[in-house]
Design an enzyme around this catalytic site. Structure first.
Site, PDB file in Angstrom:
ATOM      1  N   ASP A   1      42.224 -28.087  35.772  1.00 25.03           N
ATOM      2  CA  ASP A   1      41.980 -29.305  36.546  1.00 25.03           C
ATOM      3  C   ASP A   1      41.230 -29.097  37.857  1.00 25.03           C
ATOM      4  OD1 ASP A   1      43.830 -28.010  38.114  1.00 25.03           O
ATOM      5  OD2 ASP A   1      45.512 -29.284  37.512  1.00 25.03           O
TER       6      ASP A   1
ATOM      7  N   GLU B   1      44.894 -25.891  28.577  1.00 26.14           N
ATOM      8  CA  GLU B   1      45.871 -26.536  29.470  1.00 26.14           C
ATOM      9  C   GLU B   1      45.558 -28.038  29.588  1.00 26.14           C
ATOM     10  OE1 GLU B   1      46.738 -26.165  33.957  1.00 26.14           O
ATOM     11  OE2 GLU B   1      47.824 -24.467  33.131  1.00 26.14           O
TER      12      GLU B   1
ATOM     13  N   GLU C   1      43.063 -33.073  41.496  1.00 26.87           N
ATOM     14  CA  GLU C   1      43.246 -32.463  40.173  1.00 26.87           C
ATOM     15  C   GLU C   1      43.609 -33.470  39.082  1.00 26.87           C
ATOM     16  OE1 GLU C   1      44.520 -31.268  43.010  1.00 26.87           O
ATOM     17  OE2 GLU C   1      43.563 -29.307  43.228  1.00 26.87           O
TER      18      GLU C   1
ATOM     19  N   HIS D   1      48.813 -24.545  49.088  1.00 31.58           N
ATOM     20  CA  HIS D   1      47.381 -24.798  49.262  1.00 31.58           C
ATOM     21  C   HIS D   1      46.944 -26.203  48.907  1.00 31.58           C
ATOM     22  CE1 HIS D   1      46.277 -24.976  45.005  1.00 31.58           C
ATOM     23  NE2 HIS D   1      47.252 -24.112  44.830  1.00 31.58           N
TER      24      HIS D   1
ATOM     25  N   ARG E   1      45.639 -29.878  48.630  1.00 35.62           N
ATOM     26  CA  ARG E   1      44.866 -30.720  49.559  1.00 35.62           C
ATOM     27  C   ARG E   1      45.689 -31.863  50.149  1.00 35.62           C
ATOM     28  NH1 ARG E   1      40.403 -28.570  47.706  1.00 35.62           N
ATOM     29  NH2 ARG E   1      38.484 -28.910  48.863  1.00 35.62           N
TER      30      ARG E   1
ATOM     31  N   HIS F   1      46.846 -18.459  51.440  1.00 34.39           N
ATOM     32  CA  HIS F   1      45.587 -18.866  50.782  1.00 34.39           C
ATOM     33  C   HIS F   1      44.439 -18.814  51.797  1.00 34.39           C
ATOM     34  CE1 HIS F   1      42.764 -21.476  48.619  1.00 34.39           C
ATOM     35  NE2 HIS F   1      43.548 -21.413  47.549  1.00 34.39           N
TER      36      HIS F   1
HETATM   37  C1  UD1 Z   1      40.965 -24.898  44.510  1.00 36.66           C
HETATM   38  C2  UD1 Z   1      41.134 -26.048  43.506  1.00 36.66           C
HETATM   39  C3  UD1 Z   1      42.604 -26.304  43.215  1.00 36.66           C
HETATM   40  C4  UD1 Z   1      43.316 -25.037  42.817  1.00 36.66           C
HETATM   41  C5  UD1 Z   1      43.107 -23.991  43.893  1.00 36.66           C
HETATM   42  C6  UD1 Z   1      43.748 -22.700  43.484  1.00 36.66           C
HETATM   43  C7  UD1 Z   1      39.576 -27.919  43.555  1.00 36.66           C
HETATM   44  C8  UD1 Z   1      39.192 -29.167  44.206  1.00 36.66           C
HETATM   45  N1  UD1 Z   1      40.608 -27.273  44.090  1.00 36.66           N
HETATM   46  O1  UD1 Z   1      41.431 -25.336  45.777  1.00 36.66           O
HETATM   47  O2  UD1 Z   1      42.703 -27.245  42.146  1.00 36.66           O
HETATM   48  O3  UD1 Z   1      44.685 -25.315  42.665  1.00 36.66           O
HETATM   49  O4  UD1 Z   1      41.700 -23.771  44.065  1.00 36.66           O
HETATM   50  O5  UD1 Z   1      43.848 -21.800  44.540  1.00 36.66           O
HETATM   51  O6  UD1 Z   1      38.968 -27.505  42.599  1.00 36.66           O
HETATM   52  N2  UD1 Z   1      38.155 -19.552  50.164  1.00 36.66           N
HETATM   53  C9  UD1 Z   1      37.695 -18.287  50.457  1.00 36.66           C
HETATM   54  N3  UD1 Z   1      37.722 -17.331  49.471  1.00 36.66           N
HETATM   55  C10 UD1 Z   1      38.210 -17.569  48.232  1.00 36.66           C
HETATM   56  C11 UD1 Z   1      38.705 -18.845  47.944  1.00 36.66           C
HETATM   57  C12 UD1 Z   1      38.659 -19.830  48.912  1.00 36.66           C
HETATM   58  O7  UD1 Z   1      37.254 -18.015  51.567  1.00 36.66           O
HETATM   59  O8  UD1 Z   1      38.207 -16.652  47.403  1.00 36.66           O
HETATM   60  C13 UD1 Z   1      38.098 -20.611  51.202  1.00 36.66           C
HETATM   61  C14 UD1 Z   1      36.630 -21.027  51.474  1.00 36.66           C
HETATM   62  O9  UD1 Z   1      36.503 -21.383  52.822  1.00 36.66           O
HETATM   63  C15 UD1 Z   1      36.486 -22.256  50.575  1.00 36.66           C
HETATM   64  C16 UD1 Z   1      37.869 -22.883  50.753  1.00 36.66           C
HETATM   65  O10 UD1 Z   1      38.769 -21.781  50.747  1.00 36.66           O
HETATM   66  O11 UD1 Z   1      35.424 -23.077  50.977  1.00 36.66           O
HETATM   67  C17 UD1 Z   1      38.246 -23.923  49.755  1.00 36.66           C
HETATM   68  O12 UD1 Z   1      38.076 -23.494  48.418  1.00 36.66           O
HETATM   69  P1  UD1 Z   1      38.080 -24.613  47.233  1.00 36.66           P
HETATM   70  O13 UD1 Z   1      37.934 -23.936  45.911  1.00 36.66           O
HETATM   71  O14 UD1 Z   1      37.104 -25.685  47.550  1.00 36.66           O
HETATM   72  O15 UD1 Z   1      39.499 -25.279  47.353  1.00 36.66           O
HETATM   73  P2  UD1 Z   1      40.957 -24.681  47.142  1.00 36.66           P
HETATM   74  O16 UD1 Z   1      41.811 -25.300  48.186  1.00 36.66           O
HETATM   75  O17 UD1 Z   1      40.902 -23.216  47.038  1.00 36.66           O
HETATM   76  N1  UDP Z   2      48.917 -15.674  42.745  1.00 37.76           N
HETATM   77  C1  UDP Z   2      48.391 -14.400  43.005  1.00 37.76           C
HETATM   78  N2  UDP Z   2      48.408 -13.937  44.290  1.00 37.76           N
HETATM   79  C2  UDP Z   2      48.909 -14.659  45.328  1.00 37.76           C
HETATM   80  C3  UDP Z   2      49.426 -15.957  45.053  1.00 37.76           C
HETATM   81  C4  UDP Z   2      49.406 -16.440  43.756  1.00 37.76           C
HETATM   82  O1  UDP Z   2      47.936 -13.715  42.087  1.00 37.76           O
HETATM   83  O2  UDP Z   2      48.896 -14.173  46.457  1.00 37.76           O
HETATM   84  C5  UDP Z   2      48.861 -16.204  41.364  1.00 37.76           C
HETATM   85  C6  UDP Z   2      50.144 -16.802  40.811  1.00 37.76           C
HETATM   86  O3  UDP Z   2      50.937 -15.831  40.163  1.00 37.76           O
HETATM   87  C7  UDP Z   2      49.615 -17.859  39.837  1.00 37.76           C
HETATM   88  C8  UDP Z   2      48.305 -18.291  40.445  1.00 37.76           C
HETATM   89  O4  UDP Z   2      47.949 -17.288  41.390  1.00 37.76           O
HETATM   90  O5  UDP Z   2      49.333 -17.310  38.558  1.00 37.76           O
HETATM   91  C9  UDP Z   2      48.438 -19.629  41.107  1.00 37.76           C
HETATM   92  O6  UDP Z   2      47.300 -19.913  41.874  1.00 37.76           O
HETATM   93  P1  UDP Z   2      47.262 -21.084  42.930  1.00 37.76           P
HETATM   94  O7  UDP Z   2      48.639 -21.357  43.428  1.00 37.76           O
HETATM   95  O8  UDP Z   2      46.204 -20.712  43.927  1.00 37.76           O
HETATM   96  O9  UDP Z   2      46.679 -22.301  42.094  1.00 37.76           O
HETATM   97  P2  UDP Z   2      47.376 -23.440  41.194  1.00 37.76           P
HETATM   98  O10 UDP Z   2      48.177 -22.786  40.139  1.00 37.76           O
HETATM   99  O11 UDP Z   2      48.192 -24.304  42.112  1.00 37.76           O
HETATM  100  O12 UDP Z   2      46.211 -24.210  40.669  1.00 37.76           O
END
Ligand code: UD1
Ligand code: UDP
Length: 388
Positions: free
Chosen positions: A107, A129, A143, A229, A231, A262
């Site tokens: 999602d 999923e 999502e 994490h 939103r 995160h």
């Molecule tokens: C995203 C997904 C969310 C998912 C989550 C898992 C969307 C809208 N959101 O949210 O569904 O649950 O990932 O973690 O698709 N960043 C880094 N390095 C990384 C990752 C993120 O620096 O490796 C920072 C960056 O500033 C980036 C920001 O996080 O711009 C947001 O990342 P983004 O993928 O847009 O949103 P998430 O909150 O991570």
């Molecule tokens: N996870 C990880 N390292 C961390 C935190 C989470 O590997 O420091 C793993 C966790 O076991 C799970 C996945 O990341 O499998 C969940 O990711 P996240 O919570 O970012 O996204 P969501 O599942 O909410 O989309």
């Protein structure tokens, strides 16, 4: 489709597109399951890199080298940036490679835009999923919207549970297009845990890594494992979460609170501002999947707003308090091992305190069960794709 050289059989060209940490964790075992049948599948891995560092951590653990890397992440990106860049990036990839099926997961915005690109170009989609729902477009945001759109354009719906199958049927998805598989996250979890537990050298190195990160005896002392994490929790929600943790850390000085934070700046700032100097709160960078799962196995309880962790923790018999008002994963709630507490300071403090103080409440929630899968989801998906 292409002919495989020696046997003259039709091979299916399967592309898997993903971009974030959780998609990578859940799709990685499927990459390997498909690649294990080279006589049946030509497999291409396309990462959007909506996440960069957190995606690369997973690719390394599962030893996956993408064929295509769109490298799209920008610090502080918003939903418009990701939606547009993935849509345009996937347009070009799909035009060039024209797979027989595009597999997307879950999602995220990568899921949404990759599905839209495939739909515009007439590429059939398999959604892994599929069918999770809250039917509340504000939670989780965005999502719930992303997965509903993906469902509208999907040909093969790989639903993890009977509940998700029923959701899709209620939306008039034809029964013949829904396959209940279990969630691939349980395949990943079992694989990673099995690898740690069957290899004493690996176990020692994961333990050493955690010893260096955490200044206490995490194999013996009680600790709460925290992640967050979402939103919809940005702003006031995260302030309440962090304040609750600070209160709990003060009330329970002998309990440790371990929080891999995160990388999203909307999360980093409140967490660092409020919790950086609390002595029994241990903030770390996001952990590699192996040490994270090992910590999950050793923790006392989990406080999270994550989707994936709600699925993993019940398998390990760990109570989960979910910092949301609704969840698309009702199975463990019904079983009593996961409870919703919102991003609400008082409810978080009261609920964690109850589990720390009351042994009988704790025991009711600390029951190992597998409502989300049996570790064979990937095999079921591969079996379906062989016949398409
Ligand atoms: C995203 C997904 C969310 C998912 C989550 C898992 C969307 C809208 N959101 O949210 O569904 O649950 O990932 O973690 O698709 N960043 C880094 N390095 C990384 C990752 C993120 O620096 O490796 C920072 C960056 O500033 C980036 C920001 O996080 O711009 C947001 O990342 P983004 O993928 O847009 O949103 P998430 O909150 O991570
Ligand atoms: N996870 C990880 N390292 C961390 C935190 C989470 O590997 O420091 C793993 C966790 O076991 C799970 C996945 O990341 O499998 C969940 O990711 P996240 O919570 O970012 O996204 P969501 O599942 O909410 O989309």
């Amino acid at each position: 489709m292409s002919l495989s050289g020696d046997e003259g059989k039709i091979k299916k060209r399967v592309m898997l597109a993903f971009g974030t940490r959780p998609e990578a964790i859940k799709i990685a075992p499927l990459v390997h399951a498909l690649a294990a049948k080279p006589e049946q599948f030509d497999v291409q891995v396309c990462v959007t890199a909506q996440h960069r560092e957190m995606l690369d951590q997973v690719l390394k653990v599962f030893d996956i080298v993408p064929d295509i890397d769109l490298n799209l992440m920008r610090p502080g990106q918003d939903l418009f940036d990701v939606t547009a860049s993935v849509l345009l990036g996937m347009r070009d990839v799909l035009r060039e490679h024209r797979p027989d099926v595009l597999l997307v997961h879950g999602d995220t915005t990568t899921t949404l835009s990759a599905s839209m690109a495939a739909f515009y170009l007439g590429v059939p989609i398999g959604h892994v999923e599929a069918g999770l729902r809250t039917y509340d477009l504000t939670a989780p945001f965005p999502e719930e919207f992303n997965r509903q759109v993906a469902s509208r354009v999907t040909r093969w719906h790989f639903a993890p549970t009977e509940v998700s199958r029923q959701n899709l049927l209620a939306e008039r998805v034809p029964e013949s297009q829904i396959i209940v598989t279990g969630n691939t996250v349980i395949d990943s979890l079992f694989w990673v845990l099995g690898r740690i537990e069957s290899d004493s050298a690996r176990q020692a190195s994961v333990s050493l890594f955690l010893d260096q990160k955490l200044p206490f005896d995490w194999k013996r002392e009680r600790f709460v494992l925290i992640t967050g994490h979402r939103r919809e929790n940005f702003g006031d929600g995260f302030l309440q979460i962090c304040e609750a943790l600070k209160i709990l850390a003060g009330q329970y000085p002998s309990v440790r609170f371990v929080y891999p934070v995160h990388l999203n700046p909307n999360v980093q700032k409140p967490v660092m501002d409020i919790l950086a100097n609390v002595s029994n709160v241990h903030l770390t960078e996001p952990l590699d999947y192996e040490p994270f799962v090992y910590l999950l196995k050793h923790c006392h309880l989990v406080l999270t707003d994550s989707g994936g962790i709600q699925e993993e923790a019940p398998s390990l018999g760990k109570p989960v308090l979910v910092m949301r008002e609704v969840t698309e994963r009702p199975e463990a709630i019904a079983a009593g091992t996961v409870r919703l507490v919102g991003a609400d300071r008082e409810r978080i403090v009261t609920s964690v305190a109850e589990l720390l103080d009351d042994e009988s409440s704790y025991r009711v929630m600390a029951r190992a069960h597998n409502p989300y899968g049996d570790g064979k989801a990937c095999q079921r998906i591969v079996d379906t794709l062989r016949l398409i």
